[in-house]
Design a protein around this motif. Structure first.
Motif, PDB file in Angstrom:
ATOM      1  N   SER A   1      41.187  41.876  58.842  1.00 21.03           N
ATOM      2  CA  SER A   1      41.327  40.427  59.114  1.00 21.03           C
ATOM      3  C   SER A   1      41.521  39.402  57.731  1.00 21.03           C
ATOM      4  O   SER A   1      42.265  38.624  57.427  1.00 21.03           O
ATOM      5  N   SER A   2      40.310  39.493  57.088  1.00 24.88           N
ATOM      6  CA  SER A   2      40.161  38.716  55.862  1.00 24.88           C
ATOM      7  C   SER A   2      41.272  39.154  54.734  1.00 24.88           C
ATOM      8  O   SER A   2      41.711  38.310  54.140  1.00 24.88           O
ATOM      9  N   PHE A   3      41.707  40.336  54.546  1.00 28.92           N
ATOM     10  CA  PHE A   3      42.381  40.791  53.575  1.00 28.92           C
ATOM     11  C   PHE A   3      43.795  40.550  54.012  1.00 28.92           C
ATOM     12  O   PHE A   3      44.625  40.047  53.138  1.00 28.92           O
ATOM     13  N   TYR A   4      43.983  40.553  55.259  1.00 36.56           N
ATOM     14  CA  TYR A   4      45.394  40.169  55.849  1.00 36.56           C
ATOM     15  C   TYR A   4      45.710  38.818  55.724  1.00 36.56           C
ATOM     16  O   TYR A   4      46.618  38.496  55.058  1.00 36.56           O
ATOM     17  N   THR A   5      44.622  37.861  55.769  1.00 36.87           N
ATOM     18  CA  THR A   5      44.698  36.343  55.696  1.00 36.87           C
ATOM     19  C   THR A   5      44.802  36.182  54.089  1.00 36.87           C
ATOM     20  O   THR A   5      45.705  35.254  53.848  1.00 36.87           O
ATOM     21  N   SER A   6      44.227  36.898  53.266  1.00 36.93           N
ATOM     22  CA  SER A   6      44.360  36.576  51.771  1.00 36.93           C
ATOM     23  C   SER A   6      45.782  36.921  51.504  1.00 36.93           C
ATOM     24  O   SER A   6      46.428  36.240  50.514  1.00 36.93           O
ATOM     25  N   HIS A   7      46.431  37.884  51.890  1.00 42.18           N
ATOM     26  CA  HIS A   7      47.645  38.488  51.597  1.00 42.18           C
ATOM     27  C   HIS A   7      48.674  37.497  52.076  1.00 42.18           C
ATOM     28  O   HIS A   7      49.480  37.226  51.407  1.00 42.18           O
ATOM     29  N   SER A   8      48.673  37.032  53.217  1.00 37.84           N
ATOM     30  CA  SER A   8      49.535  36.298  54.137  1.00 37.84           C
ATOM     31  C   SER A   8      49.673  34.772  53.459  1.00 37.84           C
ATOM     32  O   SER A   8      50.494  34.076  53.236  1.00 37.84           O
ATOM     33  N   THR A   9      48.531  34.400  52.835  1.00 39.47           N
ATOM     34  CA  THR A   9      48.357  32.879  52.083  1.00 39.47           C
ATOM     35  C   THR A   9      48.885  32.944  50.876  1.00 39.47           C
ATOM     36  O   THR A   9      49.264  31.881  50.374  1.00 39.47           O
TER      37      THR A   9
END
Length: 331
Positions: free
Chosen positions: A98-106
């Motif tokens: 979830s943290s990796f996905y959030t970093s990518h999405s931002t």
């Protein structure tokens, strides 16, 4: 919005619980996921611990298991510990993904063509430049307020002029450090009109807590009007009081630190004051931009914000009143 039951408590306030942009929403979702998982785990651990304490105290003649060799108990304990370990690994993986996905999405918005705004951190204020289309004659400089069109992708190109600062507007995006000699980019998008407070999030000296800024999101039409108005030089003062006030500005220490386009004042130590009266605050969010506050700030900024580079400016009250009359024309 996931925190819909909390967000109404913070309208317009500096909080990640009221996101107004896609990056802040991703961060909020990740925050909720991690908070939910850790809260549930905490409740389960406390419940099991409480159950064990109550159960063991209720048993008469209790002998600790460590003193009794019982293969069946050992087998059950092994399975329980193994299952707990496996569940822990799974939950940690979920939070990591979830943290990796959030970093990518931002960071996805950085791929889009964006409006570029340069931001420079100073002790203790924010310098803002609009090099739109990289045309020097259309450069706009302001301080502590960042105006953006609603729904537009904006790249904040930031650095520091002195010590380490951190640019943080939690309603819109996460933090981005500003290091002297290095440049960082932060791509943002604000999806609803309003004014959203930001703050330096890295301790940078005595007045770190008084180093705020506003991000003002406007319709494209309002932003274009604001931008064109900011391009204009300072208007010619009309009243005799304002004319004398300009003379006071140009013959006192003010001229050594500030710029007012359309006059001979062109220093860059402090904020550009060409459109000072159009701003909602002064001293990086320390004071509202009112006549009384501006008078106090000019007379003795050190009594309001100790350590700031603005020196005291003693002058007769008549000169101060005329200077204020002039500054109030700078819209």
């Amino acid at each position: 919005m996931i925190f819909s039951f909390i967000s109404p408590m913070f309208p317009g306030h500096q909080t990640p619980l009221s996101p107004v942009g896609p990056q802040a929403r991703h961060i909020e979702h990740n925050l909720l996921l991690i908070f939910s998982i850790t809260s549930i785990v905490y409740v389960i651990v406390i419940a099991v611990l409480a159950y064990g304490v109550v159960r063991n105290h209720a048993r008469e003649g209790f002998v600790p298991h460590t003193l009794v060799e019982d293969p069946e108990i050992e087998r059950k304990a092994t399975w329980i510990v193994g299952a707990a370990l496996g569940l822990t690994i799974i939950l940690l993986l979920v939070m990591m993904v979830s943290s990796f996905y959030t970093s990518h999405s931002t960071a996805v918005l950085a791929q889009a063509q964006a409006i570029k705004i340069d931001v420079y951190g100073h002790q203790w204020w924010w310098e803002v430049e609009y090099p739109i289309n990289e045309q020097p004659y259309r450069m706009v400089r302001t301080a502590n307020e960042i105006h953006v069109p609603v729904g537009a992708v904006v790249t904040i190109h930031a650095t520091s002029r002195d010590v380490i600062h951190s640019f943080w507007a939690p309603n819109i995006h996460g933090k981005k450090d500003l290091l002297p000699g290095y440049e960082n980019d932060l791509t943002i998008q604000v999806d609803q009109p309003g004014t959203w407070r930001g703050q330096c999030a890295e301790f940078c000296g005595l007045q770190h807590a008084h180093m705020a800024f506003d991000i003002v999101a406007q319709s494209r039409e309002d932003f274009d009007r604001w931008y064109e108005q900011q391009l204009s030089p300072a208007p010619e003062p009309a009243s005799s009081q304002a004319i004398h006030g300009r003379e006071v500005f140009l013959t006192h220490a003010c001229v050594m630190c500030h710029t007012i386009r359309g006059t001979t004042a062109g220093a860059t130590v402090g904020p550009d004051l060409t459109h000072l009266a159009s701003r909602s605050m002064i001293a990086a969010g320390t004071l509202k931009n009112t006549r009384g506050n501006l008078a106090g700030w000019i007379s003795n900024a050190q009594s309001i914000k100790p350590g700031v580079r603005m020196p005291p400016n003693p002058m007769p009250s008549s000169d101060l009143n005329d200077l204020l009359a002039y500054l109030e024309t700078l819209r």
